[in-house]
Design an enzyme around this catalytic site. Structure first.
Site, PDB file in Angstrom:
ATOM      1  N   PRO A  49      44.638  51.539 -34.601  1.00 15.48           N
ATOM      2  CG  PRO A  49      45.305  51.959 -32.410  1.00 15.48           C
ATOM      3  CD  PRO A  49      44.470  52.521 -33.526  1.00 15.48           C
ATOM      4  CG  ASP A  50      45.346  45.864 -36.727  1.00 14.72           C
ATOM      5  OD1 ASP A  50      45.869  44.967 -36.039  1.00 14.72           O
ATOM      6  OD2 ASP A  50      45.923  46.399 -37.688  1.00 14.72           O
ATOM      7  CG  PHE A  51      41.423  43.423 -31.679  1.00 14.23           C
ATOM      8  CD1 PHE A  51      41.545  43.055 -30.363  1.00 14.23           C
ATOM      9  CD2 PHE A  51      40.474  44.369 -32.017  1.00 14.23           C
ATOM     10  CE1 PHE A  51      40.738  43.610 -29.388  1.00 14.23           C
ATOM     11  CE2 PHE A  51      39.662  44.927 -31.062  1.00 14.23           C
ATOM     12  CZ  PHE A  51      39.788  44.553 -29.743  1.00 14.23           C
ATOM     13  NE  ARG A  52      42.785  38.535 -37.173  1.00 11.37           N
ATOM     14  CZ  ARG A  52      42.705  37.395 -36.522  1.00 11.37           C
ATOM     15  NH1 ARG A  52      43.755  36.886 -35.955  1.00 11.37           N
ATOM     16  NH2 ARG A  52      41.554  36.776 -36.407  1.00 11.37           N
ATOM     17  CG  ASN A 123      35.712  50.585 -39.488  1.00 10.89           C
ATOM     18  OD1 ASN A 123      36.036  49.452 -39.155  1.00 10.89           O
ATOM     19  ND2 ASN A 123      35.904  51.060 -40.703  1.00 10.89           N
ATOM     20  CG  ASP A 125      37.134  54.663 -37.579  1.00 11.74           C
ATOM     21  OD1 ASP A 125      36.216  55.210 -38.207  1.00 11.74           O
ATOM     22  OD2 ASP A 125      37.794  53.709 -38.042  1.00 11.74           O
ATOM     23  CG  HIS A 142      30.013  46.441 -34.699  1.00 11.33           C
ATOM     24  ND1 HIS A 142      31.082  45.916 -35.385  1.00 11.33           N
ATOM     25  CD2 HIS A 142      28.970  45.596 -34.941  1.00 11.33           C
ATOM     26  CE1 HIS A 142      30.713  44.811 -36.009  1.00 11.33           C
ATOM     27  NE2 HIS A 142      29.436  44.599 -35.760  1.00 11.33           N
ATOM     28  CB  CYS A 150      24.450  57.646 -17.720  1.00  2.66           C
ATOM     29  SG  CYS A 150      24.224  56.703 -16.189  1.00  2.66           S
ATOM     30  CB  CYS A 153      19.817  57.519 -15.783  1.00  6.16           C
ATOM     31  SG  CYS A 153      21.080  58.780 -16.091  1.00  6.16           S
ATOM     32  CB  CYS A 186      22.163  58.840 -12.062  1.00  2.74           C
ATOM     33  SG  CYS A 186      22.731  57.432 -13.059  1.00  2.74           S
ATOM     34  N   GLY A 222      37.222  46.501 -47.468  1.00  6.49           N
ATOM     35  CA  GLY A 222      38.090  46.363 -46.308  1.00  6.49           C
ATOM     36  C   GLY A 222      37.525  45.572 -45.153  1.00  6.49           C
ATOM     37  CB  THR A 223      34.714  43.930 -44.210  1.00  5.84           C
ATOM     38  OG1 THR A 223      34.170  43.007 -43.266  1.00  5.84           O
ATOM     39  CG2 THR A 223      33.984  43.773 -45.534  1.00  5.84           C
ATOM     40  CB  SER A 224      37.588  39.517 -42.372  1.00  5.60           C
ATOM     41  OG  SER A 224      36.775  39.716 -41.234  1.00  5.60           O
ATOM     42  CG  ASN A 248      39.181  42.683 -48.294  1.00  8.20           C
ATOM     43  OD1 ASN A 248      39.297  43.620 -47.510  1.00  8.20           O
ATOM     44  ND2 ASN A 248      39.223  41.419 -47.901  1.00  8.20           N
ATOM     45  CB  CYS A 268      40.829  50.305 -49.254  1.00  8.11           C
ATOM     46  SG  CYS A 268      40.367  48.787 -48.417  1.00  8.11           S
TER      47      CYS A 268
END
Length: 386
Positions: A49-52, A123, A125, A142, A150, A153, A186, A222-224, A248, A268
């Site tokens: 799934p993507d955000f757009r 990604n 994923d 990312h 956790c 801790c 904890c 595959g990146t903006s 792309n 791609c």
């Protein structure tokens, strides 16, 4: 129409020529260190799934959560007080149901042919890992779902147990299950090692930035190239010794402005298959990709994406989604734009920070360590765009 067809044919022929030229370079002695920058487009054909996309469950759920701020679902301080929204979405983001794409298998082939120097990915994923790429060749800028800990801790949390919690079937009316630290003293919240807003970028990302300057070939796929600091890596490739190639759907960043740049526009997986054919790796690619096939029928259906595939796994046509009414769809799209804009605004660095990052390769000392100023720039930036 004739002119349009002729133009399309001409562009296709030029792309094949450019791919042949790229393949010749990759087979030469001048190309020994290939670095990749992968974006969400690499995983699109896997059904992630993507955000757009307004039709994904991810967006539908985000619109229904009534968050105080659109980016709050991925904000560490908000998560500490209310982890329910994140874990409501986590099942749809969890990678177990998704199969790596041929492009992911291409990364493995680069390693097999001793060409892969480093693979930087935006990604979360883990599909590079699932394709068989060694973890020491992957930089998850990312973070990812590969490990969990956790938040208080920092004690690691078992991956299998996390999977069972996130993907567990819930009875009607049953709340979302929230994993907690196993240390009795904890009992803190546990989350995947995805970079949330308010968290520093992974230390490994900072340490491996010099690998960009060591590349003979930088493949940007595959990146903006709009989310920083990841996007700034493209500018760190050596002007004299490194060729940059963009694969792309559209032109992005400044790729194409340097004399050695190549831009290959299209899907791609299609372009990667054409490149592998030119390299003489076509059979190897298909064999490597075949090894990634999902064995569970339901997982296969989900990897295909769409309700028809899921119905096929169940042996019927159940659950076909009724198309949203016009007003509801428009309202959802506005909510999506609000969420996306908020997230992208939160991720953007200031122009000063971008410039500092672009100069990061000049701040590397003789032992290959980044300077404290570079680390400060990076750690001051928000992390992943999910």
């Amino acid at each position: 129409m004739g002119n349009n067809q002729g133009s399309a044919i001409g562009q296709s022929q030029q792309r094949l020529k450019d791919i042949e030229t790229l393949a010749d370079y990759m087979k030469s002695d001048n190309c020994k260190k290939v670095v990749l920058m992968l974006g969400a487009g690499v995983s699109t054909s896997a059904g992630i799934p993507d955000f757009r996309s307004p039709k994904t469950g991810l967006y539908s759920n985000l619109a229904k959560l009534k968050l105080p701020r659109p980016e709050a679902v991925f904000e560490i301080n908000f998560f500490r007080h209310n982890p329910v929204p994140f874990y409501t979405l986590a099942a749809e983001l969890y990678p177990d149901s998704f199969r790596p794409t041929p492009t992911h298998s291409f990364v493995k082939l680069l390693a097999t042919h001793n060409l892969l120097h480093m693979c930087f990915t935006q990604n979360i994923d883990t599909l590079e890992r699932r394709a068989g790429v060694s973890a020491d060749k992957i930089v998850e800028a990312h973070g990812s779902f590969a490990t969990h800990r956790c938040i208080d801790c920092w004690t690691p949390f078992d991956g299998n147990e996390m999977r069972d919690i996130v993907l567990a079937k819930r009875a009607p009316g049953e709340g979302v299950r929230i994993p907690r630290c196993k240390i009795k003293e904890c009992g803190g919240l546990v989350k995947p090692n995805i970079v949330f807003f308010g968290e520093p970028l992974p230390e490994r990302f900072i340490r491996t930035i010099p690998a960009i300057g060591e590349a003979d070939l930088l493949l940007i796929i595959g990146t903006s190239l709009t989310v920083h600091p990841f996007a700034s890596l493209a500018g760190m490739a050596d002007h004299k010794t490194c060729r940059r190639v963009l694969i792309n759907l559209e032109r992005v960043g400044d790729i194409g402005r340097r004399p050695g740049d190549t831009v290959l526009l299209g899907e791609c997986d299609v372009i990667i298959r054409e490149l592998c054919a030119a390299l003489g790796w076509a059979d190897e690619l298909e064999e490597a990709w075949a090894e990634t096939a999902l064995k569970d029928p339901q997982a296969k259906a989900e990897a295909k994406g769409g309700n028809e595939a899921k119905a096929e796994a169940k042996g019927g046509n159940e659950g076909v989604e009724v198309e949203e009414a016009g007003k509801e769809k428009e309202a959802l799209e506005k909510e999506i734009d609000k969420i996306t804009n908020g997230i992208e605004k939160q991720l953007d660095l200031t122009e000063v920070s971008k410039q500092n990052l672009a100069n990061a390769d000049s701040s590397v000392d003789a032992e290959g360590k980044t300077s404290s100023s570079t680390e400060a720039t990076l750690e001051g930036a928000s992390g992943g765009k999910l």
